[in-house]
Write an enzyme that holds these catalytic residues in place. Structure first.
Site, PDB file in Angstrom:
ATOM      1  N   GLU A 176       0.827  -1.203   0.000  1.00  0.00           N
ATOM      2  CA  GLU A 176       0.000   0.000   0.000  1.00  0.00           C
ATOM      3  C   GLU A 176       0.863   1.255   0.000  1.00  0.00           C
ATOM      4  O   GLU A 176       2.028   1.239   0.391  1.00  0.00           O
ATOM      5  CB  GLU A 176      -0.936   0.022   1.215  1.00  0.00           C
ATOM      6  CG  GLU A 176      -0.438  -0.666   2.460  1.00  0.00           C
ATOM      7  CD  GLU A 176       0.829  -0.085   3.031  1.00  0.00           C
ATOM      8  OE1 GLU A 176       0.949   1.154   3.067  1.00  0.00           O
ATOM      9  OE2 GLU A 176       1.719  -0.851   3.435  1.00  0.00           O
ATOM     10  N   GLU A 319       4.668  -1.494   1.109  1.00  0.00           N
ATOM     11  CA  GLU A 319       5.130  -1.744  -0.263  1.00  0.00           C
ATOM     12  C   GLU A 319       5.587  -3.184  -0.476  1.00  0.00           C
ATOM     13  O   GLU A 319       6.453  -3.458  -1.300  1.00  0.00           O
ATOM     14  CB  GLU A 319       6.242  -0.774  -0.652  1.00  0.00           C
ATOM     15  CG  GLU A 319       5.853   0.693  -0.545  1.00  0.00           C
ATOM     16  CD  GLU A 319       6.920   1.629  -1.060  1.00  0.00           C
ATOM     17  OE1 GLU A 319       7.568   1.294  -2.071  1.00  0.00           O
ATOM     18  OE2 GLU A 319       7.121   2.695  -0.441  1.00  0.00           O
TER      19      GLU A 319
END
Length: 640
Positions: A176, A319
């Site tokens: 995200e 991530e």
């Protein structure tokens, strides 16, 4: 019936028959399958999810969901809100984010999805537009989104997984990006784990004490204003969540419905998993944890999900960073499983032979003196490497121990930006034979780490000397003659007299360490111990570590005997400290006892991940991403 309800109805328990089959096959072949520790558990979980009795390396897919949060206006992050759009561009144009580097590292394909970015991003090539709205509302003042929007975002994640699962992807790594999303996640976790705002809220992008106090108060406001219902996951997501977090919730539900594996990253993906669990409790069987994040409430998330982390690398970044490393461990477990039955066995006479170089006593003393005057790592290169790491497009210090590894490699190799190291695993055995299983396991792990490997039988003269000093100097001689090696893993062989991977390791630990695990002896007392074959082996391994470090080689530990040997090496020659890396438990927590280089090979993959970070990531200046305006990053990061 809605897509969400259809998906929930499709989620079934793991395939117990497949788990039983693979467990039985391991037990038939290995004398100590439990010696694989968490690798066995990871493999069995994957087998149960996919139903594959002949498991294949999973086809991986990373989904980075991006969205903005209205609560960002409350000054809770170290970065301005436009950073969400900047980083989205970085993923797809500069391709210089940690998500890019880690997806390359683990061999995963990657997409980036706009779930609700506030700034205009229509010009970013390859960005999937699934925008629910241009950011959520400020959850400190009212609901972040409507219930309908929360369901739409969750179903977006489900549709993504349905689409890519149909293309053969069976392992999903959600990540995200969204400034202020740890504030939303802290609110979710406080509600679903019954924590106070202070217990649930961490520093996120490494904010200052002052901003942390603001963030805790904002979480308190969000919970008070919205009063989310912990028995209703959708209510929690709609009131205090985010569009990208809802998408990840959908990815988790969709993966379980498609019998696919999801590897969780850190705090934010964990909060999304809590919502998925509240919606459908069975999804926890389809999850694998990766690491223990630096956010203080992450451990509470994992406990509620009944998951255990396999690494503690001090990450404070999403991530799909930790999950990319963890899924590489899954690959290794699958390869090891197949290697036991299928890999070709190399010829023994090429692998095992007493090849310890002989040297007279004066030569050995000269080598010892040389080690005492060893060259230290290059501080100038370490500093330059650290400066670059601090300015890569990520929150300051957010990659924790991965940054430390890269900095250390820079000093050892004397390169500001090292990209590759030469690796070798040395498996030491007192006999000239080794089990077929051990050969194949070592071969498998070495191939996975792209390392050379060698089995070395210690001559009987080295095992029965008059003093341990003889074995120590013999090892120093061996280590000092290594060539074309930057990283050396030192391991024992499973096929020592039968207790080597279990009772021997334990007895050595009891003999050489105190109950609190401190070393039992000083250096003089250690070298004056009666030179039994097993103690000679420890002394020899300690000598190899000293000799290799003296040549500027980074030395990695493996099983219990090698860890103890390296600790005594450090006692005998403190100057080698920068050249030692204790893989377990300092970096990984996998409870592997099988020996043969398995652990140090995984440590080598951590080194590869750190070098991938240096190779692929761009700086703030190179990618044109906003720098921090709070915390330590504000004083260090620059776009100059």
């Amino acid at each position: 019936m809605s897509l969400l309800n259809q998906t929930i109805r499709k989620i079934l328990p793991p395939d117990q028959r497949a788990i039983k089959f693979v467990r039985h096959k391991l037990a038939q072949t290995m004398t100590n399958p439990d010696g694989l520790g968490e690798l066995q558990n990871i493999l069995l979980r994957y087998v149960g999810i996919t139903g594959q009795i002949n498991p294949e390396i999973p086809k991986k897919f990373t989904i980075i969901a991006c969205a903005d949060h209205g609560v960002a206006e409350m000054n809770v992050s170290a970065y301005p809100q436009e950073t969400t759009a900047h980083m989205t561009r970085n993923y797809l144009v500069s391709k210089g984010a940690v998500a890019n580097a880690m997806s390359d590292f683990c061999g995963s394909d990657m997409i980036v999805v706009d779930m609700g970015i506030k700034a205009p991003v229509d010009d970013i090539p390859g960005l999937l537009n699934r925008k629910i709205a241009p950011g959520t509302n400020n959850c400190a003042k009212g609901p972040a989104m409507t219930r309908e929007q929360a369901i739409e975002a969750i179903e977006t994640g489900i549709r993504l997984v349905n689409h890519y699962a149909a293309q053969g992807y069976c392992c999903f790594l959600p990540g995200e990006m969204g400034i202020a999303n740890t504030t939303a996640s802290a609110s979710i976790v406080a509600c679903l784990c019954n924590l106070t705002p202070k217990q649930a809220t961490g520093r996120g992008t490494n904010i200052s004490d002052e901003r942390l106090a603001i963030k805790i108060d904002v979480v308190r406001q969000a919970l008070k204003v919205n009063n989310p219902d912990p028995t209703d996951g959708i209510d929690v997501m709609s009131k205090v969540g985010g569009f990208e977090l809802a998408c990840i919730t959908g990815i988790i539900l969709g993966a379980a419905a498609n019998r696919c594996f999801v590897v969780l990253d850190g705090f934010n993906t964990g909060s999304a998993a809590l919502v998925a669990q509240a919606i459908c409790p069975q999804i926890t069987d389809y999850l694998m944890a990766s690491h223990l994040a630096a956010e203080p409430a992450h451990n509470a998330i994992l406990q509620k999900l009944n998951l255990a982390p396999y690494m503690d690398l001090k990450f404070r970044l999403g991530e799909a960073t930790g999950s990319s490393i963890a899924v590489n461990i899954l690959d290794c477990a699958i390869n090891a499983y197949h290697s036991v039955y299928q890999a070709a066995l190399a010829e023994k006479d090429k692998l095992i032979k007493p090849n310890i170089p002989e040297a007279d006593f004066d030569t050995k003393l000269a080598l010892l003196k040389q080690v005492r005057n060893m060259t230290v790592p290059d501080d100038k290169m370490r500093t330059k490497c650290r400066q670059r790491i601090d300015n890569l497009t990520k929150p300051i210090y957010s990659l924790g121990k991965l940054e430390e590894i890269a900095e250390n490699i820079a000093g050892i190799t004397r390169q500001e930006k090292p990209t590759k190291v030469r690796k070798k695993i040395l498996v030491i055995t007192p006999e000239e034979s080794c089990s077929v299983v051990q050969h194949r396991l070592t071969q498998s792990f070495a191939l996975h780490a792209e390392a050379g490997y060698h089995f070395t039988a210690i001559p009987q003269t080295a095992l029965r000397p008059q003093t341990l000093s003889f074995s120590l100097l013999q090892g120093i001689c061996y280590g000092s003659k290594l060539k074309n090696v930057d990283v050396l893993g030192i391991a024992c062989c499973e096929n020592h007299p039968k207790e080597i991977c279990g009772t021997f390791g334990l007895s050595i630990q009891q003999q050489l360490c105190q109950p609190n695990n401190a070393l039992r002896y000083g250096k003089r007392k250690f070298l004056s111990l009666e030179p039994t074959p097993y103690l000679c082996q420890i002394a020899f391994m300690a000598g190899v570590a000293i000799g290799a470090a003296g040549k500027g080689i980074l030395v990695l530990s493996d099983d219990i005997p090698s860890v103890i040997a390296l600790r005594y090496a450090l006692l005998l020659a403190p100057a080698i400290n920068p050249y030692l890396m204790f893989v377990c438990p300092d970096y990984l927590d996998l409870h592997i006892t099988t020996g043969g280089g398995c652990i140090c090979a995984l440590g080598m993959k951590l080194i590869d991940a750190s070098l991938q970070m240096l190779k692929d990531m761009k700086t703030f200046a190179e990618a044109d991403v906003a720098i921090a305006n709070d915390g330590p990053g504000a004083k260090i990061q620059t776009k100059a």
